[in-house]
Design an enzyme around this catalytic site. Sequence first.
Site, PDB file in Angstrom:
ATOM      1  N   GLU A   1      36.988  46.058  46.181  1.00 12.20           N
ATOM      2  CA  GLU A   1      35.630  45.955  45.611  1.00 12.20           C
ATOM      3  C   GLU A   1      34.610  45.510  46.656  1.00 12.20           C
ATOM      4  O   GLU A   1      33.497  45.102  46.300  1.00 12.20           O
ATOM      5  CB  GLU A   1      35.607  44.999  44.410  1.00 12.20           C
ATOM      6  CG  GLU A   1      36.583  45.318  43.291  1.00 12.20           C
ATOM      7  CD  GLU A   1      36.340  46.653  42.582  1.00 12.20           C
ATOM      8  OE1 GLU A   1      35.379  47.372  42.944  1.00 12.20           O
ATOM      9  OE2 GLU A   1      37.127  46.986  41.675  1.00 12.20           O
TER      10      GLU A   1
ATOM     11  N   HIS B   1      38.983  38.970  35.653  1.00  8.91           N
ATOM     12  CA  HIS B   1      39.417  39.749  34.492  1.00  8.91           C
ATOM     13  C   HIS B   1      39.651  38.808  33.302  1.00  8.91           C
ATOM     14  O   HIS B   1      40.781  38.645  32.858  1.00  8.91           O
ATOM     15  CB  HIS B   1      40.739  40.482  34.817  1.00  8.91           C
ATOM     16  CG  HIS B   1      40.654  41.531  35.869  1.00  8.91           C
ATOM     17  ND1 HIS B   1      41.760  42.203  36.352  1.00  8.91           N
ATOM     18  CD2 HIS B   1      39.581  42.050  36.527  1.00  8.91           C
ATOM     19  CE1 HIS B   1      41.385  43.091  37.270  1.00  8.91           C
ATOM     20  NE2 HIS B   1      40.072  43.009  37.399  1.00  8.91           N
TER      21      HIS B   1
ATOM     22  N   GLU C   1      24.057  26.137  24.119  1.00 10.37           N
ATOM     23  CA  GLU C   1      23.598  26.051  25.510  1.00 10.37           C
ATOM     24  C   GLU C   1      23.808  27.339  26.308  1.00 10.37           C
ATOM     25  O   GLU C   1      23.403  27.412  27.467  1.00 10.37           O
ATOM     26  CB  GLU C   1      24.234  24.840  26.189  1.00 10.37           C
ATOM     27  CG  GLU C   1      23.752  23.572  25.495  1.00 10.37           C
ATOM     28  CD  GLU C   1      23.941  22.293  26.264  1.00 10.37           C
ATOM     29  OE1 GLU C   1      24.421  22.340  27.398  1.00 10.37           O
ATOM     30  OE2 GLU C   1      23.596  21.247  25.703  1.00 10.37           O
TER      31      GLU C   1
ATOM     32  N   HIS D   1      37.229  46.242  31.796  1.00 11.75           N
ATOM     33  CA  HIS D   1      37.731  45.857  33.117  1.00 11.75           C
ATOM     34  C   HIS D   1      37.525  44.367  33.412  1.00 11.75           C
ATOM     35  O   HIS D   1      38.482  43.659  33.663  1.00 11.75           O
ATOM     36  CB  HIS D   1      37.058  46.738  34.183  1.00 11.75           C
ATOM     37  CG  HIS D   1      37.513  46.462  35.584  1.00 11.75           C
ATOM     38  ND1 HIS D   1      37.528  47.417  36.565  1.00 11.75           N
ATOM     39  CD2 HIS D   1      37.967  45.323  36.181  1.00 11.75           C
ATOM     40  CE1 HIS D   1      37.995  46.899  37.689  1.00 11.75           C
ATOM     41  NE2 HIS D   1      38.257  45.622  37.483  1.00 11.75           N
TER      42      HIS D   1
HETATM   43  P1  13P Z   1      41.736  44.050  44.874  1.00 12.53           P
HETATM   44  O1  13P Z   1      43.166  43.535  44.866  1.00 12.53           O
HETATM   45  O2  13P Z   1      41.560  45.218  45.793  1.00 12.53           O
HETATM   46  O3  13P Z   1      40.760  42.935  45.126  1.00 12.53           O
HETATM   47  O4  13P Z   1      41.440  44.651  43.429  1.00 12.53           O
HETATM   48  C1  13P Z   1      41.539  43.842  42.298  1.00 12.53           C
HETATM   49  C2  13P Z   1      40.555  44.213  41.252  1.00 12.53           C
HETATM   50  O5  13P Z   1      40.335  43.437  40.351  1.00 12.53           O
HETATM   51  C3  13P Z   1      39.841  45.520  41.353  1.00 12.53           C
HETATM   52  O6  13P Z   1      38.783  45.579  40.461  1.00 12.53           O
HETATM   53 ZN    ZN Z   2      39.012  44.165  38.776  1.00 10.34          ZN
END
Ligand code: 13P
Ligand code: ZN
Length: 272
Positions: A116, A142, A170, A211
């Site tokens: 990313e 995540h 808040e 995601h």
């Molecule tokens: P990386 O291991 O490349 O950081 O990817 C993890 C991820 O959450 C991709 O969105």
């Molecule tokens: Zn991710």
Amino acid sequence: MKIEESKFLEGFVRLTADAFKKGWHERNGGNLSYRIPQEEIESVRQSLHEVQEWQDIGNTVPELAGEYFLVTGSGKYMRNVELSPEENVAVIQVDAEGKKYGIVWGLTAGGRPTSELPTHLAAHELKKKMTGGRNKVIYHAHPTNLIALTFVLPLKDKEFTHELWEMATEDPVIFPEGIGVVPWMVPGGKEIADASVKLMEKYRVVVWAHHGLFVCGDDFDEAFGLMDTVEKAAEICVKVRSMGGKQQTIPEDGFRQLAKDFKIDLNQDFLK
Ligand code: 13P
Ligand code: ZN
């Protein structure tokens, strides 16, 4: 001093360890980057080596030419950063054109920075400009409840924000400008970076549907706190819906009163 003795590496490691324990980082999920100010990079210069190979960023960030970043490795596990920062994290430098990066410390067992990186660096470029250099952290996680909500709530900035504002009094104080929502997209490239950064012009929190979440902060506490607050709001929302849904909520005028009393610039477009 050695980089291992630096406050910024300590702060970075603390965030990754705490965030793993929160359950936001299964396997290699999520990534973190920190723009290292000049005086901090000078203080650890003895730990840095020359760039061996310049690699494409996958984006162009001319405003970040020559800058250094501490960033998690692609495929590396957040839970392992604490055990061995040098194997799981890298310091990279951006080249003079803002098109390539080179590793100057870390990833000692091999690897490359997070997939990313195009989004992280584009967001850093924008937020550095917007905050006069104060913003230093970009963070992707995540979080379970937030991801769950992206299957249920409308994927619209206004609706998503309002629902989460209602979940704790808040919350509008912590993210008064609201939350931006990126529809489902393939992660890891320039397209999702462009979509995210466009929303980062207005917000400090951006949802990636189905995601995860991207947040920014001046420092590690701010970025972690923002992630934590949004995910807690999402958890309350999931619980409320699991108990049959809202029977009552914060009145619309309550938000206006809150904005006045707390002197916050609440995004009026998101009120009903
Ligand atoms: P990386 O291991 O490349 O950081 O990817 C993890 C991820 O959450 C991709 O969105
Ligand atoms: Zn991710």
